[in-house]
Design a protein around this motif. Structure first.
Motif, PDB file in Angstrom:
ATOM      1  N   SER A  21      -9.561  12.282  19.334  1.00  0.00           N
ATOM      2  CA  SER A  21     -10.388  12.783  18.249  1.00  0.00           C
ATOM      3  C   SER A  21     -11.738  12.062  18.266  1.00  0.00           C
ATOM      4  N   THR A  22     -12.841  12.826  18.105  1.00  0.00           N
ATOM      5  CA  THR A  22     -14.186  12.261  18.098  1.00  0.00           C
ATOM      6  C   THR A  22     -14.940  12.799  16.886  1.00  0.00           C
ATOM      7  N   THR A  23     -15.640  11.907  16.203  1.00  0.00           N
ATOM      8  CA  THR A  23     -16.448  12.330  15.060  1.00  0.00           C
ATOM      9  C   THR A  23     -17.930  12.194  15.436  1.00  0.00           C
ATOM     10  N   LYS A  24     -18.683  13.275  15.209  1.00  0.00           N
ATOM     11  CA  LYS A  24     -20.128  13.277  15.506  1.00  0.00           C
ATOM     12  C   LYS A  24     -20.877  13.428  14.185  1.00  0.00           C
ATOM     13  N   THR A  25     -21.872  12.597  14.012  1.00  0.00           N
ATOM     14  CA  THR A  25     -22.705  12.684  12.814  1.00  0.00           C
ATOM     15  C   THR A  25     -24.110  13.086  13.256  1.00  0.00           C
ATOM     16  N   GLU A  26     -24.655  14.081  12.586  1.00  0.00           N
ATOM     17  CA  GLU A  26     -25.965  14.615  12.962  1.00  0.00           C
ATOM     18  C   GLU A  26     -26.863  14.625  11.727  1.00  0.00           C
ATOM     19  N   GLN A  27     -28.052  14.102  11.857  1.00  0.00           N
ATOM     20  CA  GLN A  27     -29.002  14.102  10.748  1.00  0.00           C
ATOM     21  C   GLN A  27     -30.167  15.024  11.105  1.00  0.00           C
ATOM     22  N   VAL A  28     -30.518  15.902  10.163  1.00  0.00           N
ATOM     23  CA  VAL A  28     -31.615  16.855  10.378  1.00  0.00           C
ATOM     24  C   VAL A  28     -32.624  16.677   9.230  1.00  0.00           C
ATOM     25  N   GLU A  29     -33.905  16.585   9.603  1.00  0.00           N
ATOM     26  CA  GLU A  29     -34.948  16.451   8.568  1.00  0.00           C
ATOM     27  C   GLU A  29     -35.427  17.856   8.213  1.00  0.00           C
ATOM     28  N   ASN A  30     -35.346  18.162   6.948  1.00  0.00           N
ATOM     29  CA  ASN A  30     -35.756  19.471   6.456  1.00  0.00           C
ATOM     30  C   ASN A  30     -37.284  19.523   6.308  1.00  0.00           C
ATOM     31  N   PRO A  31     -37.844  20.733   6.269  1.00  0.00           N
ATOM     32  CA  PRO A  31     -39.307  20.852   6.131  1.00  0.00           C
ATOM     33  C   PRO A  31     -39.843  20.224   4.843  1.00  0.00           C
ATOM     34  N   ASP A  32     -39.037  20.137   3.810  1.00  0.00           N
ATOM     35  CA  ASP A  32     -39.505  19.540   2.548  1.00  0.00           C
ATOM     36  C   ASP A  32     -39.430  18.025   2.578  1.00  0.00           C
ATOM     37  N   GLY A  33     -38.931  17.438   3.665  1.00  0.00           N
ATOM     38  CA  GLY A  33     -38.874  15.988   3.811  1.00  0.00           C
ATOM     39  C   GLY A  33     -37.507  15.393   3.530  1.00  0.00           C
ATOM     40  N   SER A  34     -36.576  16.195   3.041  1.00  0.00           N
ATOM     41  CA  SER A  34     -35.230  15.674   2.793  1.00  0.00           C
ATOM     42  C   SER A  34     -34.424  15.651   4.088  1.00  0.00           C
ATOM     43  N   VAL A  35     -33.383  14.825   4.088  1.00  0.00           N
ATOM     44  CA  VAL A  35     -32.558  14.676   5.291  1.00  0.00           C
ATOM     45  C   VAL A  35     -31.163  15.213   4.985  1.00  0.00           C
ATOM     46  N   THR A  36     -30.644  16.034   5.868  1.00  0.00           N
ATOM     47  CA  THR A  36     -29.284  16.570   5.727  1.00  0.00           C
ATOM     48  C   THR A  36     -28.421  15.942   6.813  1.00  0.00           C
ATOM     49  N   THR A  37     -27.265  15.387   6.371  1.00  0.00           N
ATOM     50  CA  THR A  37     -26.351  14.764   7.315  1.00  0.00           C
ATOM     51  C   THR A  37     -25.122  15.653   7.469  1.00  0.00           C
ATOM     52  N   THR A  38     -24.754  15.928   8.702  1.00  0.00           N
ATOM     53  CA  THR A  38     -23.587  16.754   8.987  1.00  0.00           C
ATOM     54  C   THR A  38     -22.642  15.959   9.879  1.00  0.00           C
ATOM     55  N   SER A  39     -21.348  15.890   9.452  1.00  0.00           N
ATOM     56  CA  SER A  39     -20.335  15.216  10.270  1.00  0.00           C
ATOM     57  C   SER A  39     -19.393  16.254  10.838  1.00  0.00           C
ATOM     58  N   THR A  40     -19.099  16.123  12.103  1.00  0.00           N
ATOM     59  CA  THR A  40     -18.193  17.058  12.767  1.00  0.00           C
ATOM     60  C   THR A  40     -17.134  16.253  13.507  1.00  0.00           C
ATOM     61  N   THR A  41     -15.867  16.617  13.269  1.00  0.00           N
ATOM     62  CA  THR A  41     -14.759  15.960  13.979  1.00  0.00           C
ATOM     63  C   THR A  41     -14.249  16.912  15.039  1.00  0.00           C
ATOM     64  N   VAL A  42     -14.217  16.432  16.255  1.00  0.00           N
ATOM     65  CA  VAL A  42     -13.758  17.246  17.376  1.00  0.00           C
ATOM     66  C   VAL A  42     -12.462  16.621  17.890  1.00  0.00           C
ATOM     67  N   THR A  43     -11.412  17.421  17.930  1.00  0.00           N
ATOM     68  CA  THR A  43     -10.125  16.961  18.445  1.00  0.00           C
ATOM     69  C   THR A  43      -9.933  17.596  19.811  1.00  0.00           C
ATOM     70  N   GLU A  44      -9.654  16.747  20.788  1.00  0.00           N
ATOM     71  CA  GLU A  44      -9.495  17.228  22.156  1.00  0.00           C
ATOM     72  C   GLU A  44      -8.160  16.778  22.722  1.00  0.00           C
ATOM     73  N   THR A  45      -7.660  17.592  23.566  1.00  0.00           N
ATOM     74  CA  THR A  45      -6.508  17.204  24.356  1.00  0.00           C
ATOM     75  C   THR A  45      -6.980  17.297  25.788  1.00  0.00           C
ATOM     76  N   PRO A  46      -7.347  16.167  26.359  1.00  0.00           N
ATOM     77  CA  PRO A  46      -7.911  16.211  27.710  1.00  0.00           C
ATOM     78  C   PRO A  46      -6.905  16.746  28.714  1.00  0.00           C
ATOM     79  N   SER A  47      -7.341  17.680  29.517  1.00  0.00           N
ATOM     80  CA  SER A  47      -6.439  18.296  30.484  1.00  0.00           C
ATOM     81  C   SER A  47      -6.139  17.362  31.641  1.00  0.00           C
ATOM     82  N   ASP A  48      -7.008  16.391  31.890  1.00  0.00           N
ATOM     83  CA  ASP A  48      -6.738  15.493  32.994  1.00  0.00           C
ATOM     84  C   ASP A  48      -5.733  14.409  32.613  1.00  0.00           C
TER      85      ASP A  48
END
Length: 148
Positions: A21-48
């Motif tokens: 399982s991997t969690t990615k956090t992404e921050q995006v600056e909006n045109p009005d100057g505010s910052v939006t943070t998005t967290s995404t959890t990715v669960t993988e079952t590696p085939s190798d």
């Protein structure tokens, strides 16, 4: 029931061990100057790392071994039941034979007692008869002596 529990446990252990399982956090600056943070959890079952055919084979092996163990337990229980039944039947036969032997011996003893009582009765009658004849003989002698 035990078989299903063991199989479920084995599958869950494989599934947990093979999951990444991997969690990615992404921050995006909006045109009005505010910052939006998005967290995404990715669960993988590696085939190798995980080969589903190996998991399925391990699952089948576990199931087979659990089935074999269950069969061995069932067979042992059946053998024990058969031995208990055989012992119970033998004991029942022995008790019936002992009861018949006791009855037979009791009948013999009863016949012996009856026969002995009859013999004693005959002996008592004969003794009484002899005693009566002696008394008659003595009475006759006394009568003869008195008539003289």
């Amino acid at each position: 029931m035990k078989k299903q529990i063991i199989a479920a446990l084995a599958i869950s252990v494989f599934a947990v061990a093979c999951t990444k399982s991997t969690t990615k956090t992404e921050q995006v600056e909006n045109p009005d100057g505010s910052v939006t943070t998005t967290s995404t959890t990715v669960t993988e079952t590696p085939s190798d790392v995980v080969d589903t055919s190996k998991i399925n084979k391990a699952k089948e092996d576990v199931k087979t071994k659990v089935d074999e163990a269950g069969d061995k337990i069932d067979n042992a229980a059946q053998k024990a039941k058969d031995k208990i039944d055989a012992t119970a039947d033998k004991t029942k036969q022995d008790l019936n034979k002992a009861g018949q032997d006791i009855k037979s011996e009791a009948n013999k003893v009863g016949k012996d007692i009856k026969s002995g009582a009859q013999e004693v009765g005959k002996d008592a009658k004969e003794a009484a008869k002899k005693g009566a004849s002696k008394v008659e003989e003595a009475a006759r002698k006394v009568k003869e002596d008195l008539s003289k």
